[in-house]
Write a protein that holds these residues in place. Sequence first.
Motif, mmCIF file in Angstrom:
data_model
loop_
_atom_site.group_PDB
_atom_site.id
_atom_site.type_symbol
_atom_site.label_atom_id
_atom_site.label_comp_id
_atom_site.label_asym_id
_atom_site.label_seq_id
_atom_site.Cartn_x
_atom_site.Cartn_y
_atom_site.Cartn_z
ATOM 1 N N ASP A 212 0.830 -1.202 0.000
ATOM 2 C CA ASP A 212 0.000 0.000 0.000
ATOM 3 C C ASP A 212 0.868 1.257 0.000
ATOM 4 O O ASP A 212 1.663 1.467 0.912
ATOM 5 C CB ASP A 212 -0.915 -0.010 1.230
ATOM 6 C CG ASP A 212 -1.756 1.255 1.318
ATOM 7 O OD1 ASP A 212 -2.179 1.740 0.250
ATOM 8 O OD2 ASP A 212 -1.981 1.737 2.446
ATOM 9 N N TYR A 213 0.728 2.052 -1.021
ATOM 10 C CA TYR A 213 1.408 3.338 -1.103
ATOM 11 C C TYR A 213 0.409 4.498 -1.138
ATOM 12 O O TYR A 213 0.749 5.632 -0.805
ATOM 13 C CB TYR A 213 2.275 3.397 -2.361
ATOM 14 C CG TYR A 213 1.476 3.439 -3.654
ATOM 15 C CD1 TYR A 213 1.148 4.645 -4.249
ATOM 16 C CD2 TYR A 213 1.041 2.262 -4.262
ATOM 17 C CE1 TYR A 213 0.406 4.686 -5.425
ATOM 18 C CE2 TYR A 213 0.300 2.297 -5.424
ATOM 19 C CZ TYR A 213 -0.012 3.499 -6.009
ATOM 20 O OH TYR A 213 -0.751 3.536 -7.161
ATOM 21 N N PHE A 214 -0.829 4.192 -1.522
ATOM 22 C CA PHE A 214 -1.834 5.233 -1.738
ATOM 23 C C PHE A 214 -2.204 5.930 -0.439
ATOM 24 O O PHE A 214 -2.377 7.158 -0.405
ATOM 25 C CB PHE A 214 -3.074 4.622 -2.386
ATOM 26 C CG PHE A 214 -4.079 5.636 -2.843
ATOM 27 C CD1 PHE A 214 -3.853 6.393 -3.972
ATOM 28 C CD2 PHE A 214 -5.254 5.835 -2.145
ATOM 29 C CE1 PHE A 214 -4.773 7.339 -4.402
ATOM 30 C CE2 PHE A 214 -6.189 6.772 -2.561
ATOM 31 C CZ PHE A 214 -5.942 7.525 -3.693
ATOM 32 N N THR A 215 -2.309 5.176 0.649
ATOM 33 C CA THR A 215 -2.684 5.766 1.937
ATOM 34 C C THR A 215 -1.662 6.802 2.371
ATOM 35 O O THR A 215 -2.010 7.885 2.852
ATOM 36 C CB THR A 215 -2.814 4.674 3.006
ATOM 37 O OG1 THR A 215 -3.784 3.710 2.592
ATOM 38 C CG2 THR A 215 -3.241 5.264 4.341
ATOM 39 N N GLY A 216 -0.387 6.486 2.199
ATOM 40 C CA GLY A 216 0.662 7.431 2.572
ATOM 41 C C GLY A 216 0.668 8.683 1.726
ATOM 42 O O GLY A 216 1.074 9.758 2.194
ATOM 43 N N ILE A 217 0.221 8.562 0.470
ATOM 44 C CA ILE A 217 0.185 9.730 -0.410
ATOM 45 C C ILE A 217 -0.958 10.671 -0.041
ATOM 46 O O ILE A 217 -0.787 11.898 0.004
ATOM 47 C CB ILE A 217 0.034 9.275 -1.883
ATOM 48 C CG1 ILE A 217 1.273 8.488 -2.317
ATOM 49 C CG2 ILE A 217 -0.187 10.463 -2.803
ATOM 50 C CD1 ILE A 217 1.138 7.878 -3.684
ATOM 51 N N ILE A 218 -2.129 10.112 0.240
ATOM 52 C CA ILE A 218 -3.332 10.917 0.445
ATOM 53 C C ILE A 218 -3.431 11.465 1.866
ATOM 54 O O ILE A 218 -3.771 12.636 2.072
ATOM 55 C CB ILE A 218 -4.590 10.100 0.114
ATOM 56 C CG1 ILE A 218 -4.534 9.622 -1.344
ATOM 57 C CG2 ILE A 218 -5.853 10.920 0.347
ATOM 58 C CD1 ILE A 218 -4.498 10.744 -2.351
ATOM 59 N N TYR A 219 -3.137 10.640 2.855
ATOM 60 C CA TYR A 219 -3.456 10.996 4.240
ATOM 61 C C TYR A 219 -2.244 11.372 5.092
ATOM 62 O O TYR A 219 -2.423 11.779 6.240
ATOM 63 C CB TYR A 219 -4.189 9.843 4.921
ATOM 64 C CG TYR A 219 -5.415 9.381 4.170
ATOM 65 C CD1 TYR A 219 -6.495 10.239 3.969
ATOM 66 C CD2 TYR A 219 -5.496 8.100 3.651
ATOM 67 C CE1 TYR A 219 -7.615 9.829 3.270
ATOM 68 C CE2 TYR A 219 -6.620 7.671 2.953
ATOM 69 C CZ TYR A 219 -7.672 8.538 2.759
ATOM 70 O OH TYR A 219 -8.779 8.127 2.064
ATOM 71 N N VAL A 220 -1.041 11.215 4.565
ATOM 72 C CA VAL A 220 0.149 11.453 5.387
ATOM 73 C C VAL A 220 1.081 12.433 4.673
ATOM 74 O O VAL A 220 1.513 12.173 3.540
ATOM 75 C CB VAL A 220 0.905 10.136 5.672
ATOM 76 C CG1 VAL A 220 2.163 10.416 6.491
ATOM 77 C CG2 VAL A 220 0.006 9.159 6.409
ATOM 78 N N ASN A 221 1.373 13.540 5.318
ATOM 79 C CA ASN A 221 2.333 14.513 4.804
ATOM 80 C C ASN A 221 3.682 14.414 5.506
ATOM 81 O O ASN A 221 4.702 14.840 4.964
ATOM 82 C CB ASN A 221 1.785 15.935 4.951
ATOM 83 C CG ASN A 221 0.590 16.185 4.046
ATOM 84 O OD1 ASN A 221 0.557 15.733 2.903
ATOM 85 N ND2 ASN A 221 -0.404 16.921 4.561
ATOM 86 N N GLN A 226 5.688 7.897 6.421
ATOM 87 C CA GLN A 226 5.372 7.318 5.128
ATOM 88 C C GLN A 226 6.105 5.997 4.940
ATOM 89 O O GLN A 226 7.307 5.910 5.211
ATOM 90 C CB GLN A 226 5.737 8.286 4.003
ATOM 91 C CG GLN A 226 4.839 9.510 3.962
ATOM 92 C CD GLN A 226 5.164 10.446 2.817
ATOM 93 O OE1 GLN A 226 6.252 10.406 2.258
ATOM 94 N NE2 GLN A 226 4.209 11.300 2.456
ATOM 95 N N PRO A 227 5.410 4.950 4.472
ATOM 96 C CA PRO A 227 6.036 3.630 4.311
ATOM 97 C C PRO A 227 6.970 3.599 3.109
ATOM 98 O O PRO A 227 7.018 4.537 2.304
ATOM 99 C CB PRO A 227 4.836 2.700 4.120
ATOM 100 C CG PRO A 227 3.782 3.575 3.525
ATOM 101 C CD PRO A 227 3.982 4.932 4.130
ATOM 102 N N ILE A 228 7.669 2.510 2.973
ATOM 103 C CA ILE A 228 8.681 2.394 1.923
ATOM 104 C C ILE A 228 8.058 2.429 0.537
ATOM 105 O O ILE A 228 8.662 2.947 -0.412
ATOM 106 C CB ILE A 228 9.497 1.086 2.122
ATOM 107 C CG1 ILE A 228 10.715 1.061 1.192
ATOM 108 C CG2 ILE A 228 8.628 -0.134 1.909
ATOM 109 C CD1 ILE A 228 11.727 2.136 1.480
ATOM 110 N N GLN A 229 6.847 1.917 0.377
ATOM 111 C CA GLN A 229 6.215 1.926 -0.940
ATOM 112 C C GLN A 229 5.870 3.351 -1.361
ATOM 113 O O GLN A 229 5.976 3.697 -2.544
ATOM 114 C CB GLN A 229 4.958 1.047 -0.935
ATOM 115 C CG GLN A 229 5.202 -0.398 -0.539
ATOM 116 C CD GLN A 229 6.126 -1.131 -1.500
ATOM 117 O OE1 GLN A 229 6.451 -0.635 -2.568
ATOM 118 N NE2 GLN A 229 6.540 -2.327 -1.131
#
Length: 296
Positions: A212-221, A226-229
């Motif tokens: 999962d990379y999308f969650t880190g893009i949308i909800y985390v600044n 932010q995860p490795i993906q």
Amino acid sequence: MLLTKRRTKGDVAFDILNNLGMLLICFVTLYPIWYVLINSFNDGKDAMLGGIYWWPRVFSLKNYEAVFNNAGIMTAMGLTIAKTIIGVVAHVFFTAMVAFAFSRKGLIGGKFYILMGTITMIFSGGLIPTYLLIRDLHLLDNFWVYIFPVLFSFFDLIIFMTFFREIPDGLEEAGRIDGANDWTIFLKIVLPVSMPVLATIALFHGVYQWNDYFTGIIYVNNESLQPIQTFLYRVVAQSSSNIMTTALQGSAVTKTVTSQSVKLATMVVTTLPIVFAYPFLQRYFVKGMMIGSIKG
């Protein structure tokens, strides 16, 4: 005496073409992985010259040294490992708990709940309402944004519920006779005999959490959350690779590696854990642990 059907030239030709086709499919599937692997083990400066297709031309471990020595990359990796482990345990337990209740024949309003859950599998609220909900729950820039929104899955509930309904009623009745309540039956009887479905759902959700990379893009600044993906996505999305160049600053091996070579090494490092975990879970996929658990 058994008669053996004589193979015709057409049968032989079909087998040859079938095997060649399967080999071609395997090659097309596996070669990109092999290409990334060999280039990750090649000297970064030399790899920029191209022409590396089958084996590293100048073998080097500097790319991996740069990965494991960089604090930013390793922080993202540690976060990914943590959210995968916590997410899998929480998701499997919570979904199994709800599915156990749904599998009971006397559940009041059970059909209505099934209908409502089925609707959520077909329709969703959309990205903007979901973002507003996450914001109101104070999960923006929060580690738990990776856990709580995916704590439950109705699709996984259906898989759990189908399996639980196949468990012989005699196991639960024996527990009731011994004075067990619902929690005891669920924890000490149902879960231990449900390892195949537990392992299956754990693998499904584990792969989701890891990739999962999308969650880190949308909800985390916050980059530290932010995860490795998500880190890799940002590198790939920016052609200048400024993020990877910044990550390499201060490294003792920057003279022999490039942002591209470190990116390939990071891809290998992030892929191997899932590849290694699958064989250990595969043995639980074979359904048959219920055989002999109850005598008629």
